[in-house]
Design a protein around this motif. Sequence first.
Motif, short mmCIF file in Angstrom:
data_model
loop_
_atom_site.label_atom_id
_atom_site.label_comp_id
_atom_site.label_asym_id
_atom_site.label_seq_id
_atom_site.Cartn_x
_atom_site.Cartn_y
_atom_site.Cartn_z
N VAL A 182 6.81 34.56 8.02
CA VAL A 182 6.78 34.66 6.97
C VAL A 182 7.40 36.00 5.49
CG1 VAL A 182 6.94 32.54 4.72
CG2 VAL A 182 5.89 32.23 6.71
N TYR A 183 8.70 36.08 4.53
CA TYR A 183 7.67 36.66 4.16
C TYR A 183 8.84 36.34 2.49
CZ TYR A 183 7.69 39.27 8.11
OH TYR A 183 7.83 40.31 9.96
N VAL A 211 12.76 23.39 -1.08
CA VAL A 211 11.86 23.57 -2.88
C VAL A 211 10.37 23.17 -3.49
CG1 VAL A 211 12.41 23.41 -5.54
CG2 VAL A 211 14.08 23.16 -3.82
N VAL A 212 9.92 24.07 -3.74
CA VAL A 212 8.34 23.66 -3.90
C VAL A 212 8.51 23.75 -5.46
CG1 VAL A 212 6.06 24.88 -4.66
CG2 VAL A 212 7.73 26.08 -2.44
N ASP A 213 8.12 22.38 -5.35
CA ASP A 213 7.84 21.81 -6.61
C ASP A 213 6.46 20.56 -6.52
OD1 ASP A 213 8.00 19.15 -5.15
OD2 ASP A 213 10.01 18.98 -5.80
N ASP A 268 1.97 25.46 0.59
CA ASP A 268 2.09 24.70 1.91
C ASP A 268 2.35 23.92 2.78
OD1 ASP A 268 1.08 27.54 1.77
OD2 ASP A 268 -1.69 27.09 1.57
N ASP A 269 2.89 22.84 2.02
CA ASP A 269 2.86 21.81 2.53
C ASP A 269 3.46 22.07 3.98
OD1 ASP A 269 0.72 20.18 2.04
OD2 ASP A 269 1.07 18.94 0.62
N ILE A 270 5.20 22.38 3.18
CA ILE A 270 6.80 22.97 2.82
C ILE A 270 5.96 24.16 4.41
CG2 ILE A 270 8.90 24.16 2.74
CD1 ILE A 270 8.03 22.92 -0.35
N LEU A 271 5.42 25.16 3.75
CA LEU A 271 4.95 26.08 5.27
C LEU A 271 4.92 25.16 6.58
CD1 LEU A 271 4.16 28.85 3.53
CD2 LEU A 271 6.28 28.82 4.02
N ASP A 272 3.90 24.44 6.32
CA ASP A 272 3.50 23.20 7.75
C ASP A 272 4.49 22.97 8.39
OD1 ASP A 272 0.55 24.97 7.27
OD2 ASP A 272 -0.22 22.55 5.41
N GLU A 273 5.27 22.19 7.69
CA GLU A 273 6.89 21.30 8.23
C GLU A 273 7.79 22.76 8.96
OE1 GLU A 273 8.51 18.85 4.95
OE2 GLU A 273 6.69 18.09 4.33
N LEU A 274 7.77 23.83 8.56
CA LEU A 274 8.65 25.30 8.45
C LEU A 274 7.76 26.10 10.37
CD1 LEU A 274 10.44 25.87 5.72
CD2 LEU A 274 11.01 24.20 7.26
N SER A 275 5.94 25.17 10.89
CA SER A 275 6.02 26.31 11.46
C SER A 275 6.79 26.51 12.77
CB SER A 275 4.69 26.11 11.47
OG SER A 275 4.75 24.26 12.39
N ASP A 276 7.66 25.73 12.87
CA ASP A 276 8.06 25.79 14.73
C ASP A 276 9.77 26.99 14.51
OD1 ASP A 276 9.89 23.98 12.38
OD2 ASP A 276 10.67 23.48 14.41
N ARG A 277 9.77 27.25 13.06
CA ARG A 277 10.45 28.29 12.22
C ARG A 277 9.99 29.69 13.09
NH1 ARG A 277 15.74 25.76 11.19
NH2 ARG A 277 15.15 23.17 10.89
N HIS A 278 11.33 30.29 13.58
CA HIS A 278 10.44 31.85 13.43
C HIS A 278 10.78 32.82 12.50
CE1 HIS A 278 10.61 35.61 15.94
NE2 HIS A 278 11.45 35.94 15.32
N LEU A 279 11.81 32.67 11.79
CA LEU A 279 12.22 33.14 10.38
C LEU A 279 11.91 31.82 9.01
CD1 LEU A 279 12.20 35.94 8.94
CD2 LEU A 279 14.54 35.67 8.88
N ALA A 338 -0.23 34.41 -3.21
CA ALA A 338 -1.92 35.01 -2.23
C ALA A 338 -3.02 34.09 -2.07
CB ALA A 338 -2.13 35.69 -3.58
N ARG A 339 -3.16 32.86 -2.19
CA ARG A 339 -3.93 32.20 -1.73
C ARG A 339 -3.44 31.77 -0.58
NH1 ARG A 339 -5.74 29.99 -7.75
NH2 ARG A 339 -6.57 31.78 -7.92
N SER A 340 -2.04 31.31 -0.12
CA SER A 340 -2.04 30.45 0.90
C SER A 340 -2.94 30.99 2.22
CB SER A 340 -0.30 30.66 1.88
OG SER A 340 0.27 30.04 2.36
N ASP A 341 -2.05 29.67 2.63
CA ASP A 341 -2.93 29.54 4.81
C ASP A 341 -3.02 30.30 5.06
OD1 ASP A 341 -5.11 28.22 2.82
OD2 ASP A 341 -4.21 26.59 3.83
N HIS A 342 -1.24 30.65 4.78
CA HIS A 342 0.08 31.17 6.16
C HIS A 342 -0.05 32.60 5.34
CE1 HIS A 342 1.55 27.08 7.35
NE2 HIS A 342 1.52 27.07 6.17
N ASN A 343 0.46 33.52 6.78
CA ASN A 343 0.49 35.22 5.97
C ASN A 343 1.69 34.96 5.86
OD1 ASN A 343 -0.17 38.09 6.58
ND2 ASN A 343 0.61 37.66 8.81
#
Length: 438
Positions: free
Chosen positions: A233-234, A293-295, A301-312, A335-340
């Motif tokens: 995730v970038y 879209v984050v809103d 983090d909710d969106i990134l959880d849903e996209l956890s199967d994506r390579h990039l 900065a505080r996201s649970d994702h890297n």
Amino acid sequence: MKVQRFFAKTMAEALKQVSHEMGPDAVILSNRRVDGGVEIVTALDYDENMARQRLGEKAAQATNGSRLAELQADQHRRLEEELNRSRSRIREVREKRAGVGAEYDRALADDRPAADWSGELAGGSTSARNTGGRPAAGYSDELASMRAEINSLREMVSGRTSIPEKPAVAASNAVQQRLAERLQEFGLGAELATSLSRQHRAGRLEDGWKQSLKMLATGVRTAREHWLEAGGVYALVGPTGSGKTTTIGKLAAQYVLEHGPDSLALVTTDRYRVAAHEQLFVFGRILNVPVRVVDESHSLDDILDELSDRHLVLIDTAGLTSSDRGYQEQLAELARSDHNIRTHLVVSATSQPRIMKSVWHCYKMANLAGCVMTKIDEALTLGESLGFVMETGLPVAWYTDGQKIPEDLHRAEAIPLVRLGVERLKTMQHGQAVAEGA
């Protein structure tokens, strides 16, 4: 090969230390931001083949000279840390021995036999009983062993080679001044240009120019991994107009051409401006890639959880300044996201150095992992951008030099970037000469 670390508040001050202690032949292995300033690791008599031999299997990770130098610097830091730990243990043993000796003196003053006091000392040695001396014998072997360990570490740090004496060469102020002027024409700030020029103690101007460019190339860090291959995730952050969304479009297009659209997703955190998402949605439709879209209803983090199967996953952000609504909220979210999330600052090569520094200070709280240089084709000189990344220690991951998607996106490498800067300087000088002759 002699390797040494230097600490200072600014890059210019650190380079002055290098010039004073190491001389003009020092090679910068790495530079990075640390608490209170910058750290530079330098080497004398740097030999790439020797460096690879000392690194052993780890040398296989070095795909270029810059990465090899970074690995060498990391190894030197670890050896120094181990050396410092051994020295600390020496001090502890000496303090312990001094404490036992003081107890022994007090026992003698009280006319108590050694058998009475020796058991009272926790961890104390009884080997000195009946020796007629202070109870230090039990510690001598331990100290000798530690000294041997320190000597071994010293040999490893120094590369098992003798340190060459610096030749006494008279400095040429005129050459240094002209060299500093040329480096400023290249685009470097006056302080950094002067620091680099002062390391050229004698010889021709062209020799000093080549030496300064070499030091600049070794001082510019580049990304270790290829985003499109490594995945993850970038997030791109930076002011409005720096080229964040266009760069994400180029990255996405290049990824789809190589790997297809199924393992890629785009995200935007810009919910502060009207129609802020339109360009990113256009890229998504063309490439057949989902855009989220984050809103208020969907956190990052909710969106990134849903996209956890994506390579990039590539995250676009709003170009906010410290005075804008939502500035703190957006950076804290990253900065505080649970994702890297590897956050990178997007820096326009057309910006003034002061603006680059100001932007960097604004976005530091997002835990920047590196930067992306954009609009290189529009910049008159590149020294401003190269000086910026050298002084901040931010690794450069990519650079862009046009509007074509994805052709004008390139992985950053230090030496080609410096060469590009030299070519840009020649083009500028040629244009000035033509204008003056017209």
